[in-house]
Structures are given as C-alpha cells and as structure tokens.
Motif scaffolding. Structure first.
Motif, PDB file in Angstrom:
ATOM      1  N   UNK A 185     -91.024 -78.166 -55.120  1.00  0.00           N
ATOM      2  CA  UNK A 185     -90.088 -77.081 -55.412  1.00  0.00           C
ATOM      3  C   UNK A 185     -90.821 -75.972 -56.160  1.00  0.00           C
ATOM      4  N   UNK A 186     -90.795 -74.755 -55.615  1.00  0.00           N
ATOM      5  CA  UNK A 186     -91.355 -73.590 -56.306  1.00  0.00           C
ATOM      6  C   UNK A 186     -90.268 -72.989 -57.193  1.00  0.00           C
ATOM      7  N   UNK A 187     -90.559 -72.872 -58.473  1.00  0.00           N
ATOM      8  CA  UNK A 187     -89.576 -72.446 -59.484  1.00  0.00           C
ATOM      9  C   UNK A 187     -90.040 -71.108 -60.052  1.00  0.00           C
ATOM     10  N   UNK A 188     -89.280 -70.043 -59.761  1.00  0.00           N
ATOM     11  CA  UNK A 188     -89.695 -68.698 -60.171  1.00  0.00           C
ATOM     12  C   UNK A 188     -88.954 -68.238 -61.427  1.00  0.00           C
ATOM     13  N   UNK A 189     -89.591 -67.307 -62.149  1.00  0.00           N
ATOM     14  CA  UNK A 189     -89.008 -66.781 -63.378  1.00  0.00           C
ATOM     15  C   UNK A 189     -88.916 -67.823 -64.471  1.00  0.00           C
ATOM     16  N   UNK A 190     -89.881 -68.726 -64.508  1.00  0.00           N
ATOM     17  CA  UNK A 190     -89.820 -69.860 -65.443  1.00  0.00           C
ATOM     18  C   UNK A 190     -90.080 -69.419 -66.878  1.00  0.00           C
ATOM     19  N   UNK A 191     -89.170 -69.770 -67.754  1.00  0.00           N
ATOM     20  CA  UNK A 191     -89.315 -69.557 -69.192  1.00  0.00           C
ATOM     21  C   UNK A 191     -89.481 -70.917 -69.866  1.00  0.00           C
ATOM     22  N   UNK A 192     -89.990 -70.938 -71.101  1.00  0.00           N
ATOM     23  CA  UNK A 192     -90.184 -72.227 -71.788  1.00  0.00           C
ATOM     24  C   UNK A 192     -88.921 -73.075 -71.836  1.00  0.00           C
ATOM     25  N   UNK A 193     -87.760 -72.440 -72.056  1.00  0.00           N
ATOM     26  CA  UNK A 193     -86.519 -73.206 -72.132  1.00  0.00           C
ATOM     27  C   UNK A 193     -86.107 -73.746 -70.763  1.00  0.00           C
ATOM     28  N   UNK A 202     -95.758 -71.084 -49.918  1.00  0.00           N
ATOM     29  CA  UNK A 202     -96.371 -71.789 -48.786  1.00  0.00           C
ATOM     30  C   UNK A 202     -96.569 -73.256 -49.143  1.00  0.00           C
ATOM     31  N   UNK A 203     -96.101 -74.132 -48.287  1.00  0.00           N
ATOM     32  CA  UNK A 203     -96.231 -75.566 -48.526  1.00  0.00           C
ATOM     33  C   UNK A 203     -95.137 -76.151 -49.394  1.00  0.00           C
ATOM     34  N   UNK A 204     -94.176 -75.329 -49.796  1.00  0.00           N
ATOM     35  CA  UNK A 204     -93.077 -75.802 -50.634  1.00  0.00           C
ATOM     36  C   UNK A 204     -91.883 -76.199 -49.760  1.00  0.00           C
ATOM     37  N   UNK A 205     -91.169 -77.208 -50.191  1.00  0.00           N
ATOM     38  CA  UNK A 205     -89.971 -77.648 -49.472  1.00  0.00           C
ATOM     39  C   UNK A 205     -88.742 -76.860 -49.890  1.00  0.00           C
ATOM     40  N   UNK A 206     -88.703 -76.466 -51.153  1.00  0.00           N
ATOM     41  CA  UNK A 206     -87.571 -75.704 -51.661  1.00  0.00           C
ATOM     42  C   UNK A 206     -88.022 -74.667 -52.652  1.00  0.00           C
ATOM     43  N   UNK A 207     -87.163 -73.677 -52.895  1.00  0.00           N
ATOM     44  CA  UNK A 207     -87.444 -72.612 -53.853  1.00  0.00           C
ATOM     45  C   UNK A 207     -86.244 -72.477 -54.780  1.00  0.00           C
ATOM     46  N   UNK A 208     -86.506 -72.350 -56.078  1.00  0.00           N
ATOM     47  CA  UNK A 208     -85.463 -72.204 -57.087  1.00  0.00           C
ATOM     48  C   UNK A 208     -85.616 -70.849 -57.768  1.00  0.00           C
ATOM     49  N   UNK A 209     -84.516 -70.057 -57.800  1.00  0.00           N
ATOM     50  CA  UNK A 209     -84.578 -68.708 -58.365  1.00  0.00           C
ATOM     51  C   UNK A 209     -83.412 -68.469 -59.314  1.00  0.00           C
ATOM     52  N   UNK A 210     -83.512 -67.332 -60.046  1.00  0.00           N
ATOM     53  CA  UNK A 210     -82.489 -66.950 -61.019  1.00  0.00           C
ATOM     54  C   UNK A 210     -82.030 -65.529 -60.700  1.00  0.00           C
TER      55      UNK A 210
END
Length: 332
Positions: free
Chosen positions: A5-13, A45-53
């Motif tokens: 899973x590619x996780x974009x806009x990741x913050x520490x929390x 590329x190569x990711x099964x899912x993407x997580x966005x905000x």
C-alpha cells in the motif's frame, strides 16, 4: 498480508496510528511525505493499493496513471472525496472512504470555536501572556436563549444540536432531507435558508461540498443574515466565498468567524511554513482579524478519530483483497 500500500501525505501521527492498527492486518505500507499528484504517481508502480487524504490529487490523469501502474484500489482515509475524479475511476478503479470516524470530535470542536469567539478566549490568552489583564473588548454574550442556524443535519450536526440544546439554545436547521423525527425528539425546527439567515445569531456549516453548496455563503447570502452574526465552518472551505466573508467582517455585518477549513488550504494546511511568509493575500487578510480564528483542519483530530480512520481504511482494503462487499465504496 503481502499486499503493498502506497500511503501519501504521511505525517508522524498518521504513521503512528496506522502502524499500531496494521499490526492486526499486516499490510506492507510504504509511507511517502508528499501529496499524491501527477509528478510523483510513479511511486505507485508495483503497489496493490493507494491511500490518500484531503490534499492529495486524484484527477483523471492521476487515475489513469494509477491504473497503468496496476494499482487495484484507491482508499481515502477521510470522508470527503471532492479531490477524486469519480467519473474517471468509474468501473475502472474502486474508491473507498471513511464515512465517519468521530462525529463527536467535530461537533465538540465546533462548539469550542463558538465559545472561544464569543468569550474572546484567544485574545485573552495572548493579552495575559503580555501582562495585560484588562477586560476591555472581551465582552461576550450568554449562549442560552440565542438562535443557532445549522446547515446540514448529518451525524456531526445532530450531535452538535444535542449539545447546543443542552445550553438552552434555539436551533433552526436546513437540510434537503430533513429528519423530522429527530427534530421532534430534540425540539428544533427545519426552515428555509432565508429564514435561517434572517434569525440566526450563529450559523454553523455541516453540509457536504457539492456543485449546489459551493460558495453558498457569498455576498448575497451574507446580506440576508442578521447583523452581527457569527459564522462557523468545520465542513469544507469552498462552502464560503472568502472575499465575501472578509467584506462582511470589515463592515461588521459578521461579528466573528471560526474557520477550521479554507477554500485554498491545500498549500498550507498540515504543513509547517512558519519559516516562510504567507503569499496568499486572502488567507493573510483573514489571519489579521482579531475576531477570526483559523485552524488547520483539525476538528477531527482526536485519538479516537485517528484510530477509527486507520481501522476503517485498513478494513476497507482487506475487504477488497479478500473479495468481500465494499460497504464504504463511493459509487456514482
């Protein structure tokens, strides 16, 4: 699970809450600080899912690129989805969301903005830090007996209405699909927007952002409001035409505004730009008013809400990969 899973806009929390909940799901989450856009979509590329905000971009070009990279699902870790081109994704890329994470968090935060603006708590805080204990300019009003106009009566608004009724306030509400049974139970009234504008001492926005609601608070609607009205927005920034709001503040038609969202917040909210100047003249003007509180889209931000966001997002992904119905899929 071996799903990436590619996780974009990741913050520490974000990382802390998702890592904790992911112990039970075991996804391979790859965190990226940047917001998803056409320039960094190659990272999927190569990711099964993407997580966005909310500040990520999933327009038609990005959707096409995600599909080209063989991404199988797009998961929003938020309720709103106006940043996603659903037409481009239709029948090509499933899109899921978190429809509710903590309505209590947003309702309670809305009340805190009302109380802070009314009693000038933000101004008193800065004054006393400088040794100024004068009360001049800090007078507020009793909330009891005042009228609050609630635009949109979903889960958040219903909790807020219950709280405000406990303070002895009169509630006028507007919704395209009124819940008359709940109104009867709580003792409030559905009315027209015109009457709500005319009679409300405070107006609070809780409706979704659609073509019909975009810039519903504008020069014309403000002109219909009671003199000295307070406006609260913990919904979406583009519900308010900011220049019209500023003009209303300048001529004192609007006595105060509490904004947890802003129509052009994407370049600023959730980021630390304290070492730079704000080059958005409209936002800078808003911040210059001592009767305006602007916060960084944080009404949702409680421990409980963050846990629920992570839990629901990862469950949405698990349901998809295991072939179960997607109860939180966004369909057109």
């Amino acid at each position: 699970m071996d799903y990436k899973i590619a996780f974009f806009g990741a913050k520490p929390y974000d990382i802390a809450s998702f890592d904790q909940v992911n112990e039970a799901f075991e996804f391979d989450i790859r965190y990226f600080k940047g917001h998803l856009n056409i320039h960094n979509v190659v990272l999927t590329h190569g990711m099964d899912g993407v997580c966005i905000f909310v500040n990520d971009t999933a327009n038609a070009s990005v959707i096409d690129a995600l599909i080209g990279n063989d991404v199988k699902i797009l998961a929003l870790r938020c309720a709103g989805y106006n940043n996603v081109d659903l037409q481009a994704a239709k029948n090509r890329l499933p899109v899921v969301r978190v429809p509710a994470y903590s309505p209590y968090a947003v309702a309670e935060y809305t009340l805190s903005l009302m109380l802070s603006l009314n009693r000038k708590i933000h101004r008193a805080y800065w004054r006393t830090r400088d040794g100024n204990f004068s009360l001049n300019g800090l007078m507020g009003f009793d909330m009891s007996g005042k009228t609050v106009g609630i635009i949109g009566t979903g889960k958040i608004a219903k909790i807020l209405i219950h709280i405000l009724r406990g303070l002895g306030m009169t509630i006028l509400a507007y919704d395209l699909f009124p819940d008359e049974q709940f109104a009867k139970e709580e003792g409030y009234t559905y009315t027209s927007l015109e009457e709500l504008y005319r009679k409300s001492d405070i107006i609070s926005l809780h409706c979704p952002l659609t073509d019909e609601t975009r810039y519903m608070i504008n020069e014309d609607s403000i002109s219909k409001m009671k003199d000295g009205v307070m406006i609260i927005n913990t919904g979406r920034g583009q519900l308010i035409q900011t220049n019209a709001l500023i003009e209303g503040l300048k001529v004192k038609k609007i006595s105060a505004a509490g904004l947890d969202v802003y129509e052009e917040e994407g370049d600023y909210f959730y980021e630390d730009i304290s070492d730079h100047f704000i080059d958005d003249d409209v936002l800078a003007r808003l911040l210059s008013f001592n009767n305006v509180i602007v916060t960084s889209h944080q009404a949702f931000f409680t421990k409980e809400a963050m846990h629920n966001i992570a839990q629901t997002t990862l469950q949405n992904l698990k349901d998809f990969f295991e072939g179960r119905p997607l109860v939180n899929e966004i369909t057109m």
